[in-house]
Design a protein around this motif. Structure first.
Motif, PDB file in Angstrom:
ATOM      1  N   ILE A  95      40.841  40.464 -26.103  1.00 21.36           N
ATOM      2  CA  ILE A  95      41.785  40.247 -26.432  1.00 21.36           C
ATOM      3  C   ILE A  95      41.795  41.457 -27.692  1.00 21.36           C
ATOM      4  O   ILE A  95      41.391  41.805 -27.867  1.00 21.36           O
ATOM      5  CB  ILE A  95      41.550  38.821 -26.715  1.00 21.36           C
ATOM      6  CG1 ILE A  95      41.594  38.178 -25.696  1.00 21.36           C
ATOM      7  CG2 ILE A  95      42.646  38.259 -27.513  1.00 21.36           C
ATOM      8  CD1 ILE A  95      40.391  37.586 -25.530  1.00 21.36           C
TER       9      ILE A  95
ATOM     10  N   TYR B 262      34.650  36.597 -23.753  1.00 24.05           N
ATOM     11  CA  TYR B 262      35.398  36.925 -23.542  1.00 24.05           C
ATOM     12  C   TYR B 262      35.127  37.838 -25.408  1.00 24.05           C
ATOM     13  O   TYR B 262      34.578  38.301 -25.891  1.00 24.05           O
ATOM     14  CB  TYR B 262      36.658  36.304 -23.838  1.00 24.05           C
ATOM     15  CG  TYR B 262      36.951  35.496 -24.834  1.00 24.05           C
ATOM     16  CD1 TYR B 262      37.107  36.071 -26.419  1.00 24.05           C
ATOM     17  CD2 TYR B 262      36.308  34.258 -24.800  1.00 24.05           C
ATOM     18  CE1 TYR B 262      37.714  34.783 -27.620  1.00 24.05           C
ATOM     19  CE2 TYR B 262      36.419  33.164 -26.581  1.00 24.05           C
ATOM     20  CZ  TYR B 262      36.859  34.099 -27.256  1.00 24.05           C
ATOM     21  OH  TYR B 262      36.470  33.075 -28.604  1.00 24.05           O
TER      22      TYR B 262
ATOM     23  N   ARG C  66      45.125  40.921 -23.561  1.00 28.19           N
ATOM     24  CA  ARG C  66      46.337  39.896 -24.657  1.00 28.19           C
ATOM     25  C   ARG C  66      46.206  41.117 -25.700  1.00 28.19           C
ATOM     26  O   ARG C  66      45.508  41.501 -25.918  1.00 28.19           O
ATOM     27  CB  ARG C  66      45.692  38.675 -24.165  1.00 28.19           C
ATOM     28  CG  ARG C  66      46.413  37.467 -23.404  1.00 28.19           C
ATOM     29  CD  ARG C  66      45.605  36.552 -23.979  1.00 28.19           C
ATOM     30  NE  ARG C  66      46.800  35.035 -24.536  1.00 28.19           N
ATOM     31  CZ  ARG C  66      47.789  34.320 -23.526  1.00 28.19           C
ATOM     32  NH1 ARG C  66      47.898  34.782 -22.207  1.00 28.19           N
ATOM     33  NH2 ARG C  66      48.197  33.560 -23.975  1.00 28.19           N
TER      34      ARG C  66
ATOM     35  N   ASP D  98      49.754  35.792 -28.616  1.00 23.84           N
ATOM     36  CA  ASP D  98      49.517  34.468 -29.291  1.00 23.84           C
ATOM     37  C   ASP D  98      49.279  35.238 -30.814  1.00 23.84           C
ATOM     38  O   ASP D  98      48.732  35.986 -31.228  1.00 23.84           O
ATOM     39  CB  ASP D  98      47.937  33.937 -29.082  1.00 23.84           C
ATOM     40  CG  ASP D  98      47.668  34.201 -27.921  1.00 23.84           C
ATOM     41  OD1 ASP D  98      47.815  33.164 -26.806  1.00 23.84           O
ATOM     42  OD2 ASP D  98      47.005  35.112 -27.418  1.00 23.84           O
TER      43      ASP D  98
ATOM     44  N   HIS E 223      39.854  29.898 -29.312  1.00 24.69           N
ATOM     45  CA  HIS E 223      38.385  29.856 -28.225  1.00 24.69           C
ATOM     46  C   HIS E 223      38.264  29.347 -26.848  1.00 24.69           C
ATOM     47  O   HIS E 223      38.570  30.226 -26.285  1.00 24.69           O
ATOM     48  CB  HIS E 223      37.779  30.055 -29.545  1.00 24.69           C
ATOM     49  CG  HIS E 223      35.992  29.803 -28.823  1.00 24.69           C
ATOM     50  ND1 HIS E 223      35.641  30.240 -27.942  1.00 24.69           N
ATOM     51  CD2 HIS E 223      34.922  28.013 -27.994  1.00 24.69           C
ATOM     52  CE1 HIS E 223      34.729  30.046 -27.523  1.00 24.69           C
ATOM     53  NE2 HIS E 223      34.329  28.631 -27.241  1.00 24.69           N
TER      54      HIS E 223
ATOM     55  N   ARG F 273      41.177  28.446 -25.082  1.00 21.32           N
ATOM     56  CA  ARG F 273      42.138  29.033 -24.482  1.00 21.32           C
ATOM     57  C   ARG F 273      41.592  29.804 -23.955  1.00 21.32           C
ATOM     58  O   ARG F 273      41.513  30.256 -22.641  1.00 21.32           O
ATOM     59  CB  ARG F 273      43.688  29.365 -25.232  1.00 21.32           C
ATOM     60  CG  ARG F 273      44.730  29.939 -25.006  1.00 21.32           C
ATOM     61  CD  ARG F 273      45.626  29.419 -24.255  1.00 21.32           C
ATOM     62  NE  ARG F 273      46.540  28.450 -25.295  1.00 21.32           N
ATOM     63  CZ  ARG F 273      47.210  29.578 -26.083  1.00 21.32           C
ATOM     64  NH1 ARG F 273      47.453  30.389 -25.166  1.00 21.32           N
ATOM     65  NH2 ARG F 273      47.831  28.726 -26.688  1.00 21.32           N
ATOM     66  N   TYR F 274      41.357  30.894 -24.349  1.00 18.38           N
ATOM     67  CA  TYR F 274      40.112  32.366 -23.672  1.00 18.38           C
ATOM     68  C   TYR F 274      39.274  31.648 -23.518  1.00 18.38           C
ATOM     69  O   TYR F 274      38.921  32.687 -21.987  1.00 18.38           O
ATOM     70  CB  TYR F 274      40.015  33.015 -24.983  1.00 18.38           C
ATOM     71  CG  TYR F 274      41.143  33.323 -26.276  1.00 18.38           C
ATOM     72  CD1 TYR F 274      42.751  33.578 -25.527  1.00 18.38           C
ATOM     73  CD2 TYR F 274      41.462  34.173 -27.073  1.00 18.38           C
ATOM     74  CE1 TYR F 274      43.385  34.123 -26.394  1.00 18.38           C
ATOM     75  CE2 TYR F 274      42.054  34.248 -28.060  1.00 18.38           C
ATOM     76  CZ  TYR F 274      43.508  34.709 -27.351  1.00 18.38           C
ATOM     77  OH  TYR F 274      44.009  35.223 -28.320  1.00 18.38           O
ATOM     78  N   SER F 275      38.786  30.915 -22.969  1.00 19.22           N
ATOM     79  CA  SER F 275      37.366  30.438 -22.389  1.00 19.22           C
ATOM     80  C   SER F 275      37.852  30.011 -20.706  1.00 19.22           C
ATOM     81  O   SER F 275      37.021  30.618 -20.574  1.00 19.22           O
ATOM     82  CB  SER F 275      36.267  29.256 -23.578  1.00 19.22           C
ATOM     83  OG  SER F 275      36.026  29.496 -24.421  1.00 19.22           O
TER      84      SER F 275
ATOM     85  N   HIS G  10      39.507  33.297 -19.061  1.00 21.58           N
ATOM     86  CA  HIS G  10      38.326  34.449 -18.904  1.00 21.58           C
ATOM     87  C   HIS G  10      37.586  33.077 -17.036  1.00 21.58           C
ATOM     88  O   HIS G  10      37.496  33.880 -16.888  1.00 21.58           O
ATOM     89  CB  HIS G  10      37.233  33.918 -19.958  1.00 21.58           C
ATOM     90  CG  HIS G  10      35.978  34.341 -18.952  1.00 21.58           C
ATOM     91  ND1 HIS G  10      35.593  35.922 -18.241  1.00 21.58           N
ATOM     92  CD2 HIS G  10      34.321  33.610 -19.075  1.00 21.58           C
ATOM     93  CE1 HIS G  10      34.271  36.023 -18.196  1.00 21.58           C
ATOM     94  NE2 HIS G  10      33.771  34.187 -18.524  1.00 21.58           N
TER      95      HIS G  10
END
Ligand SMILES: Nc1ncnc2c1ncn2[C@@H]1O[C@H](COP(=O)(O)OP(=O)(O)O)[C@@H](O)[C@H]1O
Ligand SMILES: [Mg+2]
Length: 203
Positions: free
Chosen positions: A6, A109, A129, A174, A193, A195-197, A200
């Motif tokens: 990201i 990530y 992203r 975002d 966090h 969302r990104y986890s 991934h």
């Protein structure tokens, strides 16, 4: 190179470093392109000889590092000089960022902090992203003065020189709104966090 990456960007004083530190607490890998640029231009840094060849001995301070004050003055008033410096630094920064990305593969990530992401398509290609930290310009000014003691006029000049706020926000997948306190900031980072986890994990 499989880490989910990201790109974190925002204007000067918007809170990029603060946000990156909060992500690190959640276990994110962090790559800071400002820190890479700083190392490249320290005494013995990989960019020093190329800078000396392009800008002359007077661009290098007695201690062997880039004379930052002199270079800032030069590139502020000379767009061609700014491009020449970027032409030296940016490929080296990207190369090192890629190498660090590979080393951070074990993290869920990676947050790549790139202030100049809006200006640079080549950097955008490194990220899946874009996360923009956004705040009011007066807040930026107050924070930077508080942090480094430079004048309001200088901060406003840097802001005017960076990509305009509205243009930067258009690139965002975002957005973190950093106009209020640190607890609100921590809450927004915690939500991202999650969302990104999950992003991934999904194929
Ligand atoms: N939400 C906030 N509340 C109070 N101070 C903040 C907040 N966000 C950032 N700061 C402070 O503002 C200054 C600039 O933040 P920083 O993360 O260094 O910005 P950037 O890395 O984008 O230039 C720092 O001194 C930081 O501690
Ligand atoms: Mg910073």
């Amino acid at each position: 190179m499989s880490s989910f990456c990201i790109g974190l960007t925002g204007g000067i004083g918007s809170g990029k470093s603060t946000v990156a530190a909060l992500f690190a607490e959640h276990g994110a890998g962090i790559i800071d392109t400002d820190a890479i640029a700083h190392r490249l231009t320290q005494s013995g840094g990989e960019a020093i000889e190329a800078i000396r060849a392009a800008f002359g001995n007077e661009s290098i301070a007695d201690n062997g590092a880039l004379d930052r004050t002199k270079m800032r003055g030069l590139i502020f008033s000379d767009a061609a000089a700014k491009r020449r410096l970027e032409h030296i630094l940016h490929p080296l920064i990207r190369e090192q960022a890629k190498a660090q990305l590979q080393q951070l593969e074990t993290h869920p990530y990676v947050i790549l902090v790139v202030p100049l992401l809006p200006e640079s398509p080549a950097f955008r290609q490194l990220v899946q992203r874009v996360l923009v930290v956004d705040c009011d310009e007066n807040t930026q000014v107050a924070r930077v003065i508080g942090r480094s003691g430079i004048t309001e006029e200088e901060v406003r000049a840097i802001i005017a020189w960076q990509t305009p706020r509205a243009e930067r926000l258009q690139l965002a997948d975002d957005i973190i709104h950093n106009d209020t306190g640190l607890s609100s900031l921590a809450g927004q980072v915690a939500a991202l966090h999650e969302r990104y986890s999950n992003l991934h994990k999904s194929p």
